[in-house]
Enzyme design. Structure first.
Site, PDB file in Angstrom:
ATOM      1  N   CYS A   1       0.836  -1.197   0.000  1.00 38.86           N
ATOM      2  CA  CYS A   1       0.000   0.000   0.000  1.00 38.86           C
ATOM      3  C   CYS A   1       0.874   1.251   0.000  1.00 38.86           C
ATOM      4  CB  CYS A   1      -0.954  -0.050   1.200  1.00 38.86           C
ATOM      5  SG  CYS A   1      -0.868   1.312   2.328  1.00 38.86           S
ATOM      6  N   GLU A   2       0.558   2.158  -0.894  1.00 38.11           N
ATOM      7  CA  GLU A   2       1.424   3.334  -1.059  1.00 38.11           C
ATOM      8  C   GLU A   2       1.227   4.367   0.047  1.00 38.11           C
ATOM      9  OE1 GLU A   2       0.359   4.565  -4.991  1.00 38.11           O
ATOM     10  OE2 GLU A   2      -1.105   6.036  -4.294  1.00 38.11           O
ATOM     11  N   HIS A   3       0.203   4.205   0.853  1.00 35.59           N
ATOM     12  CA  HIS A   3      -0.022   5.154   1.942  1.00 35.59           C
ATOM     13  C   HIS A   3       0.786   4.812   3.189  1.00 35.59           C
ATOM     14  CE1 HIS A   3      -4.102   5.915  -0.128  1.00 35.59           C
ATOM     15  NE2 HIS A   3      -3.183   6.717  -0.592  1.00 35.59           N
ATOM     16  N   HIS A   4       1.012   3.523   3.424  1.00 34.69           N
ATOM     17  CA  HIS A   4       1.690   3.114   4.652  1.00 34.69           C
ATOM     18  C   HIS A   4       2.911   2.241   4.404  1.00 34.69           C
ATOM     19  CE1 HIS A   4      -2.609   3.811   5.719  1.00 34.69           C
ATOM     20  NE2 HIS A   4      -2.057   4.447   6.741  1.00 34.69           N
TER      21      HIS A   4
ATOM     22  N   GLN B   1      -5.333  -0.338  -4.096  1.00 30.13           N
ATOM     23  CA  GLN B   1      -6.018  -1.480  -4.730  1.00 30.13           C
ATOM     24  C   GLN B   1      -6.854  -1.067  -5.938  1.00 30.13           C
ATOM     25  OE1 GLN B   1      -8.003  -4.158  -1.978  1.00 30.13           O
ATOM     26  NE2 GLN B   1      -9.416  -4.834  -3.573  1.00 30.13           N
TER      27      GLN B   1
ATOM     28  N   HIS C   1      -5.741  -5.738   3.905  1.00 23.20           N
ATOM     29  CA  HIS C   1      -4.709  -4.712   4.006  1.00 23.20           C
ATOM     30  C   HIS C   1      -4.118  -4.686   5.410  1.00 23.20           C
ATOM     31  CE1 HIS C   1      -5.709  -2.487   0.150  1.00 23.20           C
ATOM     32  NE2 HIS C   1      -6.634  -3.431   0.223  1.00 23.20           N
TER      33      HIS C   1
ATOM     34  N   CYS D   1      -2.380  -2.483   6.701  1.00 24.43           N
ATOM     35  CA  CYS D   1      -2.507  -1.163   7.342  1.00 24.43           C
ATOM     36  C   CYS D   1      -3.843  -1.046   8.070  1.00 24.43           C
ATOM     37  CB  CYS D   1      -2.317  -0.034   6.332  1.00 24.43           C
ATOM     38  SG  CYS D   1      -3.471  -0.043   4.964  1.00 24.43           S
TER      39      CYS D   1
HETATM   40 ZN    ZN Z   1      -2.449   1.603   3.781  1.00 20.24          ZN
END
Ligand code: ZN
Length: 188
Positions: free
Chosen positions: A75-78, A116, A144, A146
């Site tokens: 995941c590119e956020h976390h 995703q 996920h 995260c």
């Molecule tokens: Zn994430």
């Protein structure tokens, strides 16, 4: 590049308050750098190379579906993993794609930092562009880390995303056939 990445991992370990020189951690920066490089190797790949000409002429025009392709992404956020499965269906128009290539396409886009929704779309568009299919449908279900390990800590939730292109999007009967074939998977 690898040395630089390892250096940054060492800084992260120290930033977390650990002793980067203790025995168990001394080789960790390099190991972590290599692991992350592997998990992001999709940046070094392109569609043409991975498909490598494995598109074959065929007069079938019935729906073809490849189910349960394993999927591991980040995941590119976390920068935490999300893990799941992918179903791909398409309606050939004179050409079919070699079976193993679906998994390679999934891997190429999954081995990048992703969300995703975009991953699902990229897989669908890649299959469309390689096969010139009349329609393409992709469903991804993933869990996920995260969400499971931090934040709301919901350990049994998963996310389902789908993208339909061409007649898979516009023709209700075709769309229903796809969803019917996918039934029994993903709690659909
Ligand atoms: Zn994430």
């Amino acid at each position: 590049m690898l040395d630089k990445l390892a250096e940054h991992y060492r800084a992260i370990i120290e930033g977390l308050g650990e002793d980067a020189n203790r025995e168990g951690l001394v080789d960790t920066p390099m190991r972590a750098a290599k692991a992350m490089q592997f998990l992001c190797k999709g940046y070094d790949q392109d569609l043409e190379t991975i498909v490598n000409g494995a598109v074959f002429e065929s007069d079938t025009d019935e729906m073809v579906m490849v189910k349960d392709i394993e999927l591991y992404s980040m995941c590119e956020h976390h920068m935490l993993p999300f893990i799941g499965r992918c179903h791909i269906a398409y309606l050939p128009r004179g050409k079919v794609l070699g079976l193993s290539k679906f998994a390679r396409i999934v891997d190429m886009y999954a081995r990048r930092m992703q969300i995703q929704e975009n991953l699902t779309k990229q897989i669908a568009e890649a299959v469309q562009s390689v096969t010139n299919a009349r329609g393409v449908g992709v469903i991804v279900e993933a869990r996920h880390m995260c969400m499971m390990m931090r934040g709301v800590e919901k350990q049994n939730s998963s996310m389902v995303s789908s993208v339909m292109l061409g007649s898979m999007r516009n023709d209700m009967a075709t769309r229903a056939e796809f969803l019917n074939l996918a039934k029994g998977h993903f709690g659909l």
